[in-house]
Scaffold this motif. Structure first.
Motif, PDB file in Angstrom:
ATOM      1  N   LEU A 105      90.944 -36.056   3.779  1.00  0.00           N
ATOM      2  CA  LEU A 105      90.472 -35.697   5.112  1.00  0.00           C
ATOM      3  C   LEU A 105      91.619 -35.714   6.119  1.00  0.00           C
ATOM      4  O   LEU A 105      91.767 -34.798   6.934  1.00  0.00           O
ATOM      5  CB  LEU A 105      89.375 -36.659   5.554  1.00  0.00           C
ATOM      6  N   HIS A 106      92.445 -36.749   6.045  1.00  0.00           N
ATOM      7  CA  HIS A 106      93.557 -36.877   6.986  1.00  0.00           C
ATOM      8  C   HIS A 106      94.497 -35.671   6.862  1.00  0.00           C
ATOM      9  O   HIS A 106      94.996 -35.147   7.867  1.00  0.00           O
ATOM     10  CB  HIS A 106      94.310 -38.177   6.721  1.00  0.00           C
ATOM     11  N   ALA A 107      94.754 -35.229   5.631  1.00  0.00           N
ATOM     12  CA  ALA A 107      95.629 -34.072   5.410  1.00  0.00           C
ATOM     13  C   ALA A 107      95.050 -32.817   6.049  1.00  0.00           C
ATOM     14  O   ALA A 107      95.761 -32.046   6.711  1.00  0.00           O
ATOM     15  CB  ALA A 107      95.838 -33.851   3.913  1.00  0.00           C
ATOM     16  N   ILE A 108      93.754 -32.610   5.854  1.00  0.00           N
ATOM     17  CA  ILE A 108      93.089 -31.418   6.415  1.00  0.00           C
ATOM     18  C   ILE A 108      93.168 -31.436   7.937  1.00  0.00           C
ATOM     19  O   ILE A 108      93.451 -30.410   8.572  1.00  0.00           O
ATOM     20  CB  ILE A 108      91.614 -31.363   5.952  1.00  0.00           C
ATOM     21  N   LEU A 109      92.933 -32.596   8.526  1.00  0.00           N
ATOM     22  CA  LEU A 109      92.945 -32.686   9.988  1.00  0.00           C
ATOM     23  C   LEU A 109      94.360 -32.547  10.551  1.00  0.00           C
ATOM     24  O   LEU A 109      94.558 -31.923  11.589  1.00  0.00           O
ATOM     25  CB  LEU A 109      92.294 -33.992  10.441  1.00  0.00           C
ATOM     26  N   SER A 156     103.193 -32.012  12.574  1.00  0.00           N
ATOM     27  CA  SER A 156     101.863 -32.169  11.961  1.00  0.00           C
ATOM     28  C   SER A 156     101.840 -31.597  10.549  1.00  0.00           C
ATOM     29  O   SER A 156     101.230 -32.181   9.638  1.00  0.00           O
ATOM     30  CB  SER A 156     100.799 -31.479  12.821  1.00  0.00           C
ATOM     31  N   TYR A 157     102.486 -30.457  10.350  1.00  0.00           N
ATOM     32  CA  TYR A 157     102.512 -29.846   9.022  1.00  0.00           C
ATOM     33  C   TYR A 157     103.246 -30.734   8.011  1.00  0.00           C
ATOM     34  O   TYR A 157     102.820 -30.858   6.857  1.00  0.00           O
ATOM     35  CB  TYR A 157     103.171 -28.471   9.069  1.00  0.00           C
ATOM     36  N   MET A 158     104.354 -31.340   8.437  1.00  0.00           N
ATOM     37  CA  MET A 158     105.091 -32.215   7.522  1.00  0.00           C
ATOM     38  C   MET A 158     104.255 -33.450   7.171  1.00  0.00           C
ATOM     39  O   MET A 158     104.267 -33.913   6.026  1.00  0.00           O
ATOM     40  CB  MET A 158     106.430 -32.624   8.136  1.00  0.00           C
ATOM     41  N   ASN A 159     103.512 -33.959   8.143  1.00  0.00           N
ATOM     42  CA  ASN A 159     102.589 -35.073   7.864  1.00  0.00           C
ATOM     43  C   ASN A 159     101.535 -34.645   6.851  1.00  0.00           C
ATOM     44  O   ASN A 159     101.212 -35.388   5.915  1.00  0.00           O
ATOM     45  CB  ASN A 159     101.898 -35.536   9.146  1.00  0.00           C
ATOM     46  N   ALA A 160     100.991 -33.433   7.047  1.00  0.00           N
ATOM     47  CA  ALA A 160      99.960 -32.914   6.139  1.00  0.00           C
ATOM     48  C   ALA A 160     100.505 -32.768   4.728  1.00  0.00           C
ATOM     49  O   ALA A 160      99.827 -33.098   3.743  1.00  0.00           O
ATOM     50  CB  ALA A 160      99.436 -31.579   6.653  1.00  0.00           C
ATOM     51  N   THR A 161     101.738 -32.284   4.599  1.00  0.00           N
ATOM     52  CA  THR A 161     102.343 -32.103   3.282  1.00  0.00           C
ATOM     53  C   THR A 161     102.426 -33.421   2.525  1.00  0.00           C
ATOM     54  O   THR A 161     102.063 -33.507   1.345  1.00  0.00           O
ATOM     55  CB  THR A 161     103.764 -31.502   3.411  1.00  0.00           C
ATOM     56  N   GLN A 162     102.882 -34.457   3.202  1.00  0.00           N
ATOM     57  CA  GLN A 162     103.001 -35.773   2.566  1.00  0.00           C
ATOM     58  C   GLN A 162     101.634 -36.310   2.159  1.00  0.00           C
ATOM     59  O   GLN A 162     101.478 -36.903   1.078  1.00  0.00           O
ATOM     60  CB  GLN A 162     103.696 -36.757   3.522  1.00  0.00           C
ATOM     61  N   LEU A 163     100.633 -36.080   2.988  1.00  0.00           N
ATOM     62  CA  LEU A 163      99.285 -36.556   2.682  1.00  0.00           C
ATOM     63  C   LEU A 163      98.679 -35.789   1.518  1.00  0.00           C
ATOM     64  O   LEU A 163      97.995 -36.371   0.660  1.00  0.00           O
ATOM     65  CB  LEU A 163      98.398 -36.429   3.924  1.00  0.00           C
ATOM     66  N   TYR A 164      98.906 -34.485   1.475  1.00  0.00           N
ATOM     67  CA  TYR A 164      98.384 -33.684   0.360  1.00  0.00           C
ATOM     68  C   TYR A 164      98.978 -34.142  -0.970  1.00  0.00           C
ATOM     69  O   TYR A 164      98.295 -34.131  -1.994  1.00  0.00           O
ATOM     70  CB  TYR A 164      98.682 -32.198   0.571  1.00  0.00           C
ATOM     71  N   LEU A 165     100.246 -34.522  -0.973  1.00  0.00           N
ATOM     72  CA  LEU A 165     100.880 -34.971  -2.208  1.00  0.00           C
ATOM     73  C   LEU A 165     100.248 -36.267  -2.717  1.00  0.00           C
ATOM     74  O   LEU A 165     100.279 -36.549  -3.921  1.00  0.00           O
ATOM     75  CB  LEU A 165     102.383 -35.171  -1.990  1.00  0.00           C
ATOM     76  N   LYS A 166      99.650 -37.062  -1.808  1.00  0.00           N
ATOM     77  CA  LYS A 166      98.972 -38.305  -2.197  1.00  0.00           C
ATOM     78  C   LYS A 166      97.498 -38.064  -2.524  1.00  0.00           C
ATOM     79  O   LYS A 166      96.827 -38.957  -3.034  1.00  0.00           O
ATOM     80  CB  LYS A 166      99.052 -39.329  -1.053  1.00  0.00           C
ATOM     81  N   PHE A 185      94.159 -32.987  -4.233  1.00  0.00           N
ATOM     82  CA  PHE A 185      94.337 -31.532  -4.335  1.00  0.00           C
ATOM     83  C   PHE A 185      95.649 -31.096  -3.684  1.00  0.00           C
ATOM     84  O   PHE A 185      95.680 -30.546  -2.600  1.00  0.00           O
ATOM     85  CB  PHE A 185      93.152 -30.756  -3.735  1.00  0.00           C
ATOM     86  N   LYS A 186      96.741 -31.326  -4.425  1.00  0.00           N
ATOM     87  CA  LYS A 186      98.064 -30.996  -3.900  1.00  0.00           C
ATOM     88  C   LYS A 186      98.232 -29.496  -3.682  1.00  0.00           C
ATOM     89  O   LYS A 186      99.057 -29.070  -2.885  1.00  0.00           O
ATOM     90  CB  LYS A 186      99.157 -31.501  -4.835  1.00  0.00           C
ATOM     91  N   GLU A 187      97.419 -28.664  -4.414  1.00  0.00           N
ATOM     92  CA  GLU A 187      97.550 -27.211  -4.240  1.00  0.00           C
ATOM     93  C   GLU A 187      97.226 -26.771  -2.819  1.00  0.00           C
ATOM     94  O   GLU A 187      97.648 -25.695  -2.375  1.00  0.00           O
ATOM     95  CB  GLU A 187      96.668 -26.451  -5.239  1.00  0.00           C
ATOM     96  N   LYS A 188      96.480 -27.609  -2.079  1.00  0.00           N
ATOM     97  CA  LYS A 188      96.176 -27.279  -0.692  1.00  0.00           C
ATOM     98  C   LYS A 188      97.432 -27.264   0.174  1.00  0.00           C
ATOM     99  O   LYS A 188      97.449 -26.666   1.250  1.00  0.00           O
ATOM    100  CB  LYS A 188      95.173 -28.280  -0.110  1.00  0.00           C
ATOM    101  N   SER A 189      98.494 -27.918  -0.310  1.00  0.00           N
ATOM    102  CA  SER A 189      99.738 -27.924   0.461  1.00  0.00           C
ATOM    103  C   SER A 189     100.366 -26.537   0.544  1.00  0.00           C
ATOM    104  O   SER A 189     101.237 -26.296   1.377  1.00  0.00           O
ATOM    105  CB  SER A 189     100.739 -28.909  -0.143  1.00  0.00           C
ATOM    106  N   ILE A 190      99.920 -25.611  -0.318  1.00  0.00           N
ATOM    107  CA  ILE A 190     100.404 -24.220  -0.234  1.00  0.00           C
ATOM    108  C   ILE A 190     100.149 -23.663   1.163  1.00  0.00           C
ATOM    109  O   ILE A 190     101.006 -22.987   1.739  1.00  0.00           O
ATOM    110  CB  ILE A 190      99.717 -23.321  -1.282  1.00  0.00           C
ATOM    111  N   GLN A 191      98.973 -23.969   1.715  1.00  0.00           N
ATOM    112  CA  GLN A 191      98.631 -23.483   3.057  1.00  0.00           C
ATOM    113  C   GLN A 191      99.618 -24.006   4.100  1.00  0.00           C
ATOM    114  O   GLN A 191     100.014 -23.285   5.009  1.00  0.00           O
ATOM    115  CB  GLN A 191      97.209 -23.902   3.435  1.00  0.00           C
ATOM    116  N   VAL A 192     100.029 -25.259   3.945  1.00  0.00           N
ATOM    117  CA  VAL A 192     100.985 -25.847   4.892  1.00  0.00           C
ATOM    118  C   VAL A 192     102.325 -25.140   4.775  1.00  0.00           C
ATOM    119  O   VAL A 192     102.950 -24.794   5.789  1.00  0.00           O
ATOM    120  CB  VAL A 192     101.164 -27.362   4.625  1.00  0.00           C
ATOM    121  N   HIS A 193     102.781 -24.936   3.546  1.00  0.00           N
ATOM    122  CA  HIS A 193     104.057 -24.244   3.338  1.00  0.00           C
ATOM    123  C   HIS A 193     104.020 -22.840   3.959  1.00  0.00           C
ATOM    124  O   HIS A 193     104.997 -22.387   4.570  1.00  0.00           O
ATOM    125  CB  HIS A 193     104.382 -24.145   1.850  1.00  0.00           C
TER     126      HIS A 193
END
Length: 439
Positions: free
Chosen positions: A268-272, A292-302, A305-313
């Motif tokens: 949830l934190h990554a999405i927000l 915010s995007y860099m924070n989201a990337t780190q959270l997605y890796l934890k 669903f790390k594949e969601k980090s594609i959207q951040v990239h």
């Protein structure tokens, strides 16, 4: 469905190899013969396999257990209310997919399985079950309760969104809306939120997505779910920026940040964090967006669903293209493409290829740009991505016009016009359908 088929089906559901299933019980050769229905397994073998699969032997032995319809009703209602599905009940539903049932039972079986795999981020399985359902479920059965159709269309629409199929997702969600009378407030809020996201992608008139997110906001505020309310508010902040209402965007952002959402949940934190980044990006505050995007990337890796980090990239690539930070563009493009390769056989990520073409264009690599654009438009035509075809063909037409290649420019301008007409026609047709229930 024969017993060998049931064993194989459940082994695959549990992601077990033949060796893992049969170890200490019999040989792989024997299991292969059983799964191919070349030999009838012994009672002892069935008992041991059932233990390994953590199910009752009856699930393997019986085509349709006595009292199945009543048991299915209980499984369905319990899962929809509590999000709990035991391994044994999952196995039971999985084998019943290939048996003979009335339409109502099939609707409950498929809805439960699609939702279970979707919520568990098992998109391959969810997609496979969804495709099976389209060949079996009769959507014109007026004897079935509205809530059953609503639940089926809602989860299918959400799945299609995650499979990067917005046009098809929109179709299912609009069908879902026609059964909204059978839903509770929480599911209505989910439906309208999904419709707002799809309309943000597909509809030129961004007021449409604000209309739907507004309806979702009303339900979520009444329900008092601060996590979901924050998500809706972040989304509305983005949408207000898209219609040039920065004050409303900032008000939504402030209200969202004031919600007591669960920051200990990495998913949830990554999405927000991603949503906060999008608000700042659309508002041209790139420094805040990048943070915010860099924070989201780190959270997605934890998260799960790390594949969601594609959207951040992808969003970071957009910013770095704007800033002409080509080294950072290449770095994030490579990271996104590496993760996307794992999902290449599941869906086509058109946004990633559009960004790659954009990089070629900005770096004046004309041959690469032209090849990438032709392939992109061909892929989008195959998938009926009219919105993307229109934008890509318009851009390509302008490119050739500036090169004084007027014949090619005219061809792509015509293609863009045709795609726009097809998009309007399809969207109008879906809106028309939405006012008439499928009976």
């Amino acid at each position: 469905m024969k017993i060998g088929d049931r064993i194989r089906s459940l082994r695959l559901v549990k992601k077990m190899t033949q060796g893992q299933l049969i170890e200490g019980i019999a040989s792989i050769t024997y299991l292969s013969k059983v799964e191919n229905n070349q030999t009838q397994p012994t009672d002892h073998f069935i008992k041991k396999i059932a233990e390994r699969l953590n199910i009752a032997p009856d699930i393997l032995l019986e085509q349709t257990p006595d009292g199945f319809a009543k048991k299915l009703e209980n499984i369905y209602d319990h899962y929809w209310k509590h999000d709990i599905l035991s391994e044994e009940n999952l196995a039971l539903l999985q084998v019943q997919v290939n048996e003979t049932h009335v339409n109502r039972s099939f609707l409950m079986i498929f809805t439960t399985l699609i939702r279970y795999y979707f919520v568990g981020f098992r998109l391959h399985e969810a997609k496979f079950i969804f495709e099976q359902s389209t060949n079996i479920i009769n959507v014109y059965d007026s004897s079935i309760e509205e809530r059953l159709y609503f639940n089926y269309y809602l989860i299918c629409g959400k799945l299609l969104m995650d499979l990067h199929m917005p046009l098809q997702a929109n179709e299912y969600l609009l069908r879902c809306e026609s059964y909204v009378a059978g839903a509770d407030d929480q599911d209505r809020a989910k439906l309208y939120f999904s419709l707002s996201i799809v309309n943000q992608q597909l509809n030129e008139d961004k007021l449409a997505c604000l209309y739907y997110s507004g309806k979702s906001y009303e339900y979520q505020k009444k329900l008092g779910d601060s996590n979901r309310l924050a998500m809706v508010l972040f989304t509305r902040a983005i949408q207000f920026h898209l219609v040039n209402q920065p004050m409303d965007a900032m008000n939504s952002l402030r209200e969202a940040k004031a919600c007591y959402w669960d920051q200990d949940n990495p998913n949830l934190h990554a999405i927000l964090e991603y949503s906060i980044g999008r608000v700042h990006q659309v508002g041209k505050d790139y420094d805040q967006a990048i943070t915010s995007y860099m924070n989201a990337t780190q959270l997605y890796l934890k998260s799960s669903f790390k594949e969601k980090s594609i959207q951040v990239h992808k969003r970071l690539i957009e910013i770095y293209i704007e800033q002409k930070e080509w080294k950072l563009v290449e770095e994030h493009l490579n990271q996104a493409q590496t993760i996307a390769m794992e999902r290449k056989n599941l869906y086509y990520d058109v946004e990633l290829d559009i960004l790659q073409a954009s990089v070629y264009k900005h770096q004046a690599q004309e041959a690469h740009y032209e090849k990438a654009m032709r392939m992109l438009i061909e892929h989008c035509m195959e998938l009926e991505y009219y919105y993307h075809i229109k934008n890509l063909a318009t851009e390509f037409g302008a490119y050739f016009y500036n090169k004084q290649s007027y014949k090619k420019a005219a061809t792509y301008y015509h293609q863009a016009f045709h795609a726009e007409q097809m998009q309007k026609s399809h969207y109008s047709g879906l809106l028309g359908k939405n006012h008439v229930k499928l009976t």
